[in-house]
Structures are given as structure tokens and as C-alpha cells.
Motif scaffolding. Structure first.
Motif, mmCIF file in Angstrom:
data_model
loop_
_atom_site.group_PDB
_atom_site.id
_atom_site.type_symbol
_atom_site.label_atom_id
_atom_site.label_comp_id
_atom_site.label_asym_id
_atom_site.label_seq_id
_atom_site.Cartn_x
_atom_site.Cartn_y
_atom_site.Cartn_z
ATOM 1 N N GLY A 54 37.932 -3.799 3.623
ATOM 2 C CA GLY A 54 36.886 -2.894 4.112
ATOM 3 C C GLY A 54 37.121 -1.472 3.623
ATOM 4 N N ILE A 55 38.371 -1.027 3.727
ATOM 5 C CA ILE A 55 38.688 0.340 3.311
ATOM 6 C C ILE A 55 38.420 0.515 1.819
ATOM 7 C CG2 ILE A 55 40.594 1.973 2.968
ATOM 8 C CD1 ILE A 55 41.804 0.757 5.584
ATOM 9 N N LEU A 56 38.827 -0.495 1.037
ATOM 10 C CA LEU A 56 38.657 -0.401 -0.406
ATOM 11 C C LEU A 56 37.174 -0.379 -0.780
ATOM 12 C CD1 LEU A 56 40.565 -0.190 -2.762
ATOM 13 C CD2 LEU A 56 40.400 -2.651 -3.066
ATOM 14 N N VAL A 57 36.388 -1.201 -0.083
ATOM 15 C CA VAL A 57 34.948 -1.213 -0.348
ATOM 16 C C VAL A 57 34.355 0.150 0.011
ATOM 17 C CG1 VAL A 57 32.738 -2.174 0.400
ATOM 18 C CG2 VAL A 57 34.657 -3.705 -0.097
ATOM 19 N N ALA A 58 34.746 0.671 1.163
ATOM 20 C CA ALA A 58 34.223 1.966 1.600
ATOM 21 C C ALA A 58 34.581 3.051 0.586
ATOM 22 C CB ALA A 58 34.794 2.326 2.969
ATOM 23 N N PHE A 63 28.912 1.516 -8.094
ATOM 24 C CA PHE A 63 29.602 0.411 -7.417
ATOM 25 C C PHE A 63 28.617 -0.413 -6.606
ATOM 26 C CE2 PHE A 63 31.825 -1.465 -3.807
ATOM 27 C CZ PHE A 63 32.798 -2.175 -4.477
ATOM 28 N N ALA A 64 27.736 0.316 -5.882
ATOM 29 C CA ALA A 64 26.852 -0.382 -4.948
ATOM 30 C C ALA A 64 25.628 -0.961 -5.638
ATOM 31 C CB ALA A 64 26.438 0.571 -3.828
ATOM 32 N N THR A 65 25.826 -1.579 -6.786
ATOM 33 C CA THR A 65 24.684 -2.228 -7.424
ATOM 34 C C THR A 65 24.878 -3.729 -7.360
ATOM 35 O OG1 THR A 65 25.771 -2.254 -9.565
ATOM 36 C CG2 THR A 65 24.422 -0.319 -9.042
ATOM 37 N N LEU A 66 23.755 -4.430 -7.368
ATOM 38 C CA LEU A 66 23.820 -5.886 -7.304
ATOM 39 C C LEU A 66 24.565 -6.419 -8.528
ATOM 40 C CD1 LEU A 66 22.891 -8.251 -5.588
ATOM 41 C CD2 LEU A 66 20.894 -8.441 -7.084
ATOM 42 N N ALA A 67 24.328 -5.781 -9.667
ATOM 43 C CA ALA A 67 24.962 -6.248 -10.900
ATOM 44 C C ALA A 67 26.481 -6.170 -10.776
ATOM 45 C CB ALA A 67 24.494 -5.404 -12.080
ATOM 46 N N ASN A 68 26.950 -5.056 -10.257
ATOM 47 C CA ASN A 68 28.398 -4.905 -10.126
ATOM 48 C C ASN A 68 28.971 -5.905 -9.125
ATOM 49 O OD1 ASN A 68 30.992 -3.596 -10.439
ATOM 50 N ND2 ASN A 68 30.647 -2.917 -8.335
ATOM 51 N N ILE A 106 41.002 -4.370 -6.312
ATOM 52 C CA ILE A 106 42.009 -3.368 -6.661
ATOM 53 C C ILE A 106 42.030 -3.138 -8.165
ATOM 54 C CG2 ILE A 106 44.497 -2.964 -6.824
ATOM 55 C CD1 ILE A 106 44.721 -4.289 -4.070
ATOM 56 N N SER A 107 42.075 -4.246 -8.915
ATOM 57 C CA SER A 107 42.130 -4.021 -10.365
ATOM 58 C C SER A 107 40.815 -3.416 -10.856
ATOM 59 C CB SER A 107 42.484 -5.313 -11.111
ATOM 60 O OG SER A 107 41.721 -6.362 -10.628
ATOM 61 N N ALA A 108 39.691 -3.851 -10.274
ATOM 62 C CA ALA A 108 38.405 -3.294 -10.699
ATOM 63 C C ALA A 108 38.335 -1.797 -10.419
ATOM 64 C CB ALA A 108 37.269 -4.015 -9.979
ATOM 65 N N THR A 109 38.797 -1.396 -9.244
ATOM 66 C CA THR A 109 38.750 0.018 -8.865
ATOM 67 C C THR A 109 39.572 0.856 -9.834
ATOM 68 O OG1 THR A 109 38.625 -0.696 -6.578
ATOM 69 C CG2 THR A 109 39.131 1.616 -6.959
ATOM 70 N N LEU A 110 40.775 0.363 -10.131
ATOM 71 C CA LEU A 110 41.645 1.142 -11.004
ATOM 72 C C LEU A 110 41.053 1.255 -12.405
ATOM 73 C CD1 LEU A 110 45.020 -0.235 -9.706
ATOM 74 C CD2 LEU A 110 44.158 2.086 -9.432
ATOM 75 N N ILE A 111 40.414 0.156 -12.849
ATOM 76 C CA ILE A 111 39.810 0.197 -14.186
ATOM 77 C C ILE A 111 38.658 1.197 -14.211
ATOM 78 C CG2 ILE A 111 38.421 -1.154 -15.826
ATOM 79 C CD1 ILE A 111 40.187 -3.581 -14.982
ATOM 80 N N LYS A 112 37.845 1.147 -13.154
ATOM 81 C CA LYS A 112 36.702 2.070 -13.068
ATOM 82 C C LYS A 112 37.166 3.517 -13.104
ATOM 83 C CE LYS A 112 32.855 -0.375 -12.481
ATOM 84 N NZ LYS A 112 32.679 -1.395 -11.446
ATOM 85 N N HIS A 113 38.338 3.776 -12.539
ATOM 86 C CA HIS A 113 38.840 5.149 -12.503
ATOM 87 C C HIS A 113 39.767 5.439 -13.676
ATOM 88 C CE1 HIS A 113 37.148 6.461 -8.621
ATOM 89 N NE2 HIS A 113 37.138 5.173 -8.390
ATOM 90 N N ASN A 114 39.659 4.578 -14.684
ATOM 91 C CA ASN A 114 40.391 4.784 -15.937
ATOM 92 C C ASN A 114 41.910 4.841 -15.766
ATOM 93 O OD1 ASN A 114 38.136 4.800 -17.600
ATOM 94 N ND2 ASN A 114 37.697 6.907 -16.964
ATOM 95 N N LEU A 115 42.396 4.121 -14.787
ATOM 96 C CA LEU A 115 43.851 4.027 -14.668
ATOM 97 C C LEU A 115 44.294 2.785 -15.435
ATOM 98 C CD1 LEU A 115 44.108 4.981 -10.953
ATOM 99 C CD2 LEU A 115 45.283 6.160 -12.806
ATOM 100 N N PRO A 116 45.493 2.808 -15.987
ATOM 101 C CA PRO A 116 45.937 1.649 -16.769
ATOM 102 C C PRO A 116 46.112 0.410 -15.879
ATOM 103 C CG PRO A 116 47.716 3.217 -16.470
ATOM 104 C CD PRO A 116 46.479 3.867 -15.944
ATOM 105 N N THR A 117 45.949 -0.775 -16.466
ATOM 106 C CA THR A 117 46.104 -2.017 -15.703
ATOM 107 C C THR A 117 47.503 -2.138 -15.118
ATOM 108 O OG1 THR A 117 45.955 -2.851 -17.935
ATOM 109 C CG2 THR A 117 44.544 -3.888 -16.280
#
Lengths: 320, 507
Positions: free
Chosen positions: A27-31, A40-45, A283-294
Motif C-alpha cells: 500500500g505504501i509503495l503504491v501510494a 504510474f496511475a495509468t491503465l497501461a502501466n 520495487i524494481s519498477a519504481t527504482l527503474i522509473k526513478h532511474n536508479l540502477p537495478t
């Protein structure tokens, strides 16, 4: 009656954290993502995230059952590869025979490890390690070490199509989750499975068919892994036994453990497993979106696994 | 032949949270003696050994070793000082060779600091040969039988120049011939001037090998003196805390062979149950409505007998017949189908599923018959669970409460309910009231009587003799896996039971 409660029970906070922590974290991560991540809040994503997690999620459902019996199934990744390799062989006869052959392969793998565990008495980690190594080797032999493109239109539709805006693979995962959840909760087999994991010698003394229960559990895990392999193949539009299911066993175990199923058996949390798989994916998606390395993502995942395991400790989880 | 005092424990006390394990216990071991340490379960034998070997420091009292006070803070200290212990579970490394095991921790080295295998193997075979044990010392230990392993353990203890050798149940896995060899080794150790502390429940062995004896009961020393001067009957009376005079008055038991209920077909007939080291041709017959108690000291084979009947202990020979039909041996499922159910001795490890609810624990064994097409019927479950919760007066906040949260007595009732769900013909109860409070105990006892009155056959084991005597219609007395007596009718008294334990059979 209050006086009946004599054994000390887990510190309520710790227990609640163990039981519901994964949902809170999710929940926290989604928020967080809703607030700070663009698009983030798109159906496609949403669909992308769900589709990406399906193979692991499906494999994790079987893993949850095996772990519930105080075992572990290291072979799920290789069984995924094996099913991917088997799939194109019979596609010439139509989709159904091809699917059946792939599922049968998964079931046979389950019979193999289940028998080693239940009848021969080999420790689950070793019994399934054999298949982890051998299964992928067999897959590569079957596929002659090559990637095969999938051209069967129905199989391609299964991988990329959607119904009412929901991808078919996500629907498959949802239906499987419901079925496995139902089996655990409401069937004789499900309850006996949990009993075997909770106290094997008590189950033997209570006259439960312990061997049969164990074998069936591994067969279910094998079949679910085969389905995961089919889904992965359909999405990839190619059968690639060298890539499909690589390290899937570890991701599946992570999802199960993070979801609150204890490694020492006796409890199966299907919804928690789903949340665990989603959490790791997000978690991995969030980090990728924020351009952090895998690699940063791996560290975060490691921390979460350690926290999950700490919360499972008997001292926190209540008297044994 | 006994010499100076080697180890003197003076007024040793040890308490654990909630229990006093030892209180003012004295134990004096002299050089060149074999000293028996006896007592029933919970008498404090293991705690005393642990104090002597540095596992637990004593709370009070002192240890005097070879003339000076000592304080061992860890097992290594005691070992270094010369107190060597052979535990019940042999503390050896099964994958290593016999020689390596003998010299574990004090391996001979070459001048390069490497292991000197040749010297070690030679020394090992010389040592074992001197004890009359001929084995290839380079073989891994696990390829040898339990007897040889035990010999190696004792030889290892003796060879470390130990002043005190503690042997905990050394013969429990040995054949009679191996016992002879072991005793020869013990004789040599004794002749070498070490003191041997010998723990065993086998009275015959104690009288054969031991010079002196110390009896513990409930954490206290109740007797100490020469073994030969302590009659068998008095030894048993001391162990159990019974009045000897009263036993005398009853006289030696005559075991009548009349069988008043012989006309009725037995609901359970076990014949000639035999399992290596554990059971030697045990017969048990139970008629409908009868409660048959199994009498015996610790290790007499009581639990093994019920486990053999329930199919959870494999037997070499012997038959089990339930209501006239023979039951395949070695299968719990077959025994249950025939109507035999067992309440295991260890409630925690073999009985309850602590994380599951009261409901699930009760219906565990009956799931298939409460299900239709593999689906558990909640309604039928609830009916049966409610019935048993009410009938056995199980105190739980709801059927959904986890069993791990209940008191011991209520856990036991849940297990009983699980068995009764199967509508059994024969109920095997192994220590049904151990570790539960007085109120619950009376309830369980009353319930057992009630079930028998309804026509069930019951086999009852209890380490409390009052319970066996009060609860049973007849008693089968076991010693070292043999039936030594059968008490019926007016003979079912504590005195006769104790007399049978001490003297039954050829003694």
C-alpha cells in the motif's frame, strides 16, 4: 474464556506486522508511486506491471503449497523452461495437444520430486535441486539449444490479448490464485497439506495419507510451473528454454516468504503470496522509473526478505 | 577394592524456573568403584550428571574433585579435569573412522604438525584389542553396529585418562553378548582406578556390575550405600517412594491365571509382539469395556507396546487382532481403519498442531469422512466439533482458537476428541494425564472410565502408579520388553504391582 489462554501469545504488534505487513508495504509503495511517479496511475502501466509479474506469481502459488509442507521446490524455473521447450513440439497438432504435453511434463516433474521427497525420504532441497539442474538441461536438449519462434495465433493471443481491458495472462493468474486459495482453505487435501507441514509425525499418527499428500503437492507445483512457462513463452512469442524461468525459483520463494508463509511449514498464505510477488515487482519498477540502477533494487529486495524472515521468527510469531 | 574419593558432590542444589531439579544432593564417587545412579523419570539424574560435567553450574553446594573444590563453567573444563561422559545419544562422528573418533581432539601429530594416521590407527587397534574388540579401525564408525559404536564411545572415555567415567544408559541399544563385552571394559576401567557412574533402569545389570548405589527421587537423594546390601524390592520401593512394610504385608504376589471374562471375545488381542531391543513377545488382550493398564518402570517397553499395536513401531513378529480380524502390522492407517487409535505420549511433538484451530485439530483424522467430493463440509464439521467440545468440556474461547494457546489439559482433550471422531473400538492412551492440572486430570480419568463403560477397549499407560491401579481392570506388567506378570481383579493393587516390578518373572 480468558483463563483457557495460558501460553504466551506473540507480541500483537509483531504478529500483526507479520500477518499484514506485506499489504501495508504494498500500500505504501503504491501510494508513493501515485504521488511521485509520473504515468504510474495509468491503465497501461498497471497492466504492464501485472503482466510482468504473472509467470513468477503462478510459480509462487505452487511454491507456497510446497513450503506449506515444510519443503521447498527449487525446480520451478527449470520446469518452466522444460514446459517452454515442450510447447512447440506438438503445436503442429493444435494448441490443445501442445498445452497438454507441456502440462504433463510439469506433472511428471512433480511426480519425480514428490516421490524422492515422500517415498525415498530425500530432503526437498536436494530432491528438487536435481531437477533444477537436470530439467533445464533436458529442456535445452529437447529444444536443440535453439530459440523457436511461436507462430500459433491462439497462443500469441493468449500472450498479448485482453478481455474487457484485462490481459488474458492476468486473468489466468487470477483464476489460478482463486483455485489454489480455495483448495487450501476448503478442501480435505488443503487442510491435510497444512497439517503435514505443521506436524508431520502427528499427521502420520492421525492416519493421514502423508506420502500421497506430499506427492500431489509437488505435482501441483510442477503443473503450475508448467503453466508459468507457457505464459512466459506466449508473452515472449518464442520458446527460449535457456532464458525462460532463470532464477524464477528464487523469485517465487521470495514472494512466498515476503507474503508471510513461514518456511517451517504449517501455514499457507495465498493472498500474501500474491501481495509479495506484486511488492517485489513494484520495487524494481519504481527504482527503474526513478532511474536508479537495478543493482539498487536487489539491495532493497534483500532488505525486505531479511525483514520478512525476521518477522517469522518463532519468538515473535508466538509460542511453539 | 574401592579407594580414595575422586569426586564428591556436596549438598548440590539446582533450580530451573518453576521447578527444583536438585535439592541438597550428595554423591561420593571413590576410585575403583562402579556407582549406580537410579531414579524414575524426573528424579534429577540427568540434572545431576549435567552439574557434574559442567553443563549446568550448581545453584548451591560444591563439587570437590580429587581433594580440591572445583567449579566447571563449561563441559570442556570438566573433560580437561578428567570427567568423561558417554551420553545416551552417542557423542561420536558417524562419518569418521573408528580411530579418528577414538582420538578426536587429541590426534597424534607428525613433526610437521600433520595428522599421524599410521600412529593413530596402530594405537587405536591396540587399545580396542586390549578391550577385546576386534574391528578395522579405519572403517567409518557408522558402518559398525550400535554395540561396537557404544564400545568405541566407552573406550574413548576410558582412554582419555579420565578419573571419572559417566555412562548414561550404555546398554539400551546392546545385545546381551555386547553387554558382556561392555562390562569387561567397565571392569578394566574400574581396575585402572577410575570411578564409574553408571545410570540405567535395568535392575539386573545394576546388581551385576555396580558396587554402590545412589537413589534419587524428586530431586533428592533418598538412599546411598553398597549395591549388594540393598534388596531389589527395597530399591524399587525407594525409587517410587512407596512404603516397604506395606508391600511386605501383601506378601509375594501370586499371579492367578483364572480368566473370569474369558467367554467374551477380546476387542484387541496382541500376541508375541517383538521388536529388536524393545519388545520380546509381548501379549496384551483387551475385552470390550475393559481398561488394561500397562505397568513397568521407565524403558520397560510400555510405550513401545502401544506403538506396536497402533502400527507406528515396526515389529519383527507378532500379530494384532481387532474384534476377531487381524490387522496388518506396521501401518498406522491399517490400525486406524480397524478401529485402533492412540494418544501419543508426547503431546507437543506427536499430537497437536499448535497453529491450527481447535476445530481443525479435532477433525484432522476424520476429514475424509466429513467431506464430500474432497470439499470439507463446514456444517458437519461444526456439528461434530460442538458435540465434542461440550462432551469433553474443552475450554476454548471458540472453535477457531489456536490449540497452541490452550492449557495442557485442554490440548489433551482436543487430542482425545480427535481420536473419538474416528469412532474407535480400541483406545490406546500413553500418559493421558501427564503435565495437566489436577482438575483436568480428574476429568480425563472420568472420561476414560465413561468411554470404557460404553464398550471401548482401553489400554492405559501412566507413570503414576495410583492412576494405573485406580483406572485399570487388569494390569500387564512389563520389564525390559517382557511381560513378567499379569494382575487381575483383587490383585490390582499398588503393592502387588510394585512387587511384580521388582521380582516378577525369574528376576
Amino acid at each position: 474464556m480468558a483463563e483457557a489462554t495460558v501460553t504466551p501469545v506473540a507480541a500483537p504488534t509483531a504478529r500483526r506486522l507479520r500477518d499484514y505487513g506485506v499489504y501495508a508495504a504494498l500500500g505504501i509503495l503504491v501510494a508513493y508511486n501515485l504521488l511521485f511517479t509520473g504515468n504510474f496511475a495509468t491503465l497501461a502501466n498497471l497492466n504492464t506491471q501485472l503482466v510482468q509479474v504473472t509467470p513468477i506469481l503462478i510459480a509462487a502459488l505452487g511454491m507456497a503449497l510446497v513450503i506449506g509442507t515444510e519443503g521447498v521446490d527449487l525446480s520451478v524455473g527449470s520446469v518452466m523452461a522444460l514446459s517452454a521447450a515442450l510447447l512447440p513440439l506438438y503445436l503442429g497438432y493444435g494448441l490443445m495437444p501442445a498445452l497438454l504435453v507441456a502440462l504433463l511434463g510439469g506433472a511428471l516433474c512433480g511426480v519425480f520430486s514428490g516421490t524422492l521427497v515422500a517415498v525415498v525420504g530425500i530432503q526437498p532441497i536436494v530432491a528438487t535441486l536435481a531437477l533444477l539442474v537436470g530439467g533445464r538441461g533436458l529442456a535445452l536438449v529437447i529444444a536443440d539449444g535453439r530459440l523457436k519462434d511461436i507462430r500459433n495465433p491462439m497462443l500469441l493471443e493468449l500472450g498479448s490479448g485482453s478481455v474487457a481491458g484485462i490481459p488474458i495472462v492476468v486473468l489466468i493468474a487470477a483464476v489460478l490464485t482463486l483455485i489454489v486459495g480455495f483448495v487450501v482453505r476448503y478442501t480435505t487435501f488443503g487442510r491435510q497439506l497444512v497439517a503435514v507441514g505443521g506436524n508431520r509425525s502427528a499427521s502420520v499418527l492421525a492416519g493421514l495419507p502423508v506420502r500421497r499428500i506430499l506427492i500431489v503437492t509437488y505435482v501441483i507445483s510442477g503443473v503450475l510451473a508448467a503453466i508459468a512457462g507457457i505464459v512466459a513463452t506466449a508473452r515472449l512469442t518464442a520458446s527460449d528454454p535457456s532464458a525462460i524461468g532463470q532464477l524464477a525459483e528464487l523469485s517465487a520463494i521470495t514472494a512466498v516468504v515476503v507474503g508471510g508463509t513461514p518456511l517451517n511449514g504449517g501455514r499457507v498464505r495465498i493472498l500474501g503470496t500474491v501481495a509479495g510477488a506484486l511488492l517485489m515487482q513494484l520495487i524494481s519498477a519504481t527504482l527503474i522509473k526513478h532511474n536508479l540502477p537495478t543493482s539498487a533494487g536487489l539491495v532493497v529486495q534483500a532488505v525486505i526478505i531479511v525483514v520478512a524472515v525476521l518477522l517469522q521468527r518463532p519468538r515473535l510469531a508466538g509460542a511453539k | 577394592m574401592t579407594g580414595d574419593v575422586v569426586l564428591d558432590a556436596r549438598a548440590v542444589g539446582k533450580r530451573f524456573p518453576g521447578v527444583v531439579a536438585l535439592s541438597d544432593v550428595d554423591l561420593t564417587l571413590a576410585a575403583g568403584e562402579v556407582h549406580a545412579l537410579v531414579g524414575e523419570n524426573g528424579a534429577g539424574k540427568s540434572t545431576l550428571i549435567k552439574v557434574l560435567t559442567g553443563v549446568h553450574p550448581p545453584d548451591s553446594g560444591e563439587l570437590v574433585f580429587q581433594g580440591g573444590p572445583v567449579r566447571f563453567s563449561r563441559p570442556l573444563d570438566a573433560q580437561a579435569a578428567g570427567i568423561s561422559t558417554v551420553y545416551q545419544e552417542i557423542n561420536l562422528v558417524p562419518l569418521m573412522s573408528v580411530a579418528s573418533n577414538l582420538f578426536l581432539g587429541r590426534e597424534p601429530r607428525t613433526r610437521w604438525g600433520l595428522m599421524d594416521f599410521r600412529a593413530m590407527n596402530t594405537a587405536a587397534s591396540t587399545l580396542l584389542r586390549s578391550y577385546g574388540v576386534e574391528v578395522d579401525v579405519t572403517r567409518p564408525l557408522r558402518t559398525l553396529g550400535a554395540g561396537v559404536r557404544q564400545m568405541v564411545a566407552v573406550a574413548r572415555a576410558a582412554a582419555t585418562d579420565a578419573r571419572v567415567v559417566i555412562l548414561d544408559e550404555p546398554t539400551s541399544s546392546l545385545e546381551p553378548r555386547e553387554v558382556d563385552t561392555l562390562f569387561a571394559i567397565i571392569d578394566r576401567v574400574r581396575a585402572g582406578g577410575a570411578a564409574v557412574l553408571y545410570v540405567s533402569h535395568r535392575l539386573d545389570e545394576l546388581y551385576r556390575i555396580c558396587d554402590t548405589v545412589t537413589v534419587l527421587r524428586d530431586g533428592r537423594k533418598v538412599h546411598s550405600g553398597p549395591m549388594a546390601e540393598l534388596p531389589r524390592l527395597r530399591l524399587v520401593a525407594l525409587m517410587l517412594g512407596r512404603d516397604l512394610e506395606q508391600i511386605r504385608k501383601e506378601g509375594t504376589t501370586k499371579f492367578d491365571s483364572a480368566q473370569p471374562e474369558a467367554r467374551q471375545t477380546p476387542v484387541l488381542a496382541a500376541k508375541g509382539l517383538t521388536s529388536p531391543h524393545l519388545l520380546h513377545g509381548v501379549d496384551v488382550t483387551v475385552r470390550p469395556g475393559e481398561i488394561v493398564g500397562l505397568g513397568g518402570l521407565l524403558g520397560a517397553g510400555r510405550s513401545e507396546t502401544v506403538r506396536a499395536i497402533a502400527g507406528s513401531l515396526p515389529v519383527d513378529s507378532g500379530t494384532v487382532t481387532v474384534a476377531g480380524k487381524s490387522v496388518r502390522s506396521g501401518s498406522v492407517a491399517a490400525a486406524m481403519r480397524a478401529g485402533v487409535v492412540m494418544l501419543p505420549e508426547d503431546r507437543k511433538s506427536d499430537g497437536i498442531l499448535p497453529d491450527l484451530s481447535v476445530r481443525e485439530n479435532i477433525v484432522l483424522a476424520a476429514l475424509p469422512r466429513l467431506s464430500a467430493a474432497g470439499l470439507v463440509s463446514r456444517k458437519r464439521q461444526d456439528t461434530i466439533v460442538d458435540t465434542f467440545i461440550r462432551r469433553l468440556r474443552i475450554k476454548a474461547s471458540s472453535p477457531d482458537q489456536k490449540v497452541g494457546e490452550l492449557s495442557g489439559g485442554n490440548q489433551q482433550k482436543v487430542l482425545l476428541a480427535r481420536l473419538l471422531c474416528r469412532e474407535p473400538k480400541v483406545l490406546l492412551l500413553d500418559e493421558p494425564t501427564r503435565g495437566i492440572d489436577v482438575g483436568a486430570k480428574a476429568e480425563v480419568q472420568a472420561l476414560v472410565a465413561e468411554l470404557a463403560a460404553e464398550g471401548l477397549g482401553v489400554v492405559l499407560i501412566s507413570s503414576e502408579f495410583e492412576e494405573v491401579v485406580e483406572g485399570s481392570d487388569s494390569i500387564v506388567v512389563l520389564r525390559e520388553g517382557h511381560v513378567v506378570a499379569q494382575l487381575r481383579g483383587g490383585d490390582v493393587t499398588e503393592q502387588k504391582l510394585i512387587a511384580a516390578l521388582a521380582e516378577g518373572g525369574d528376576g
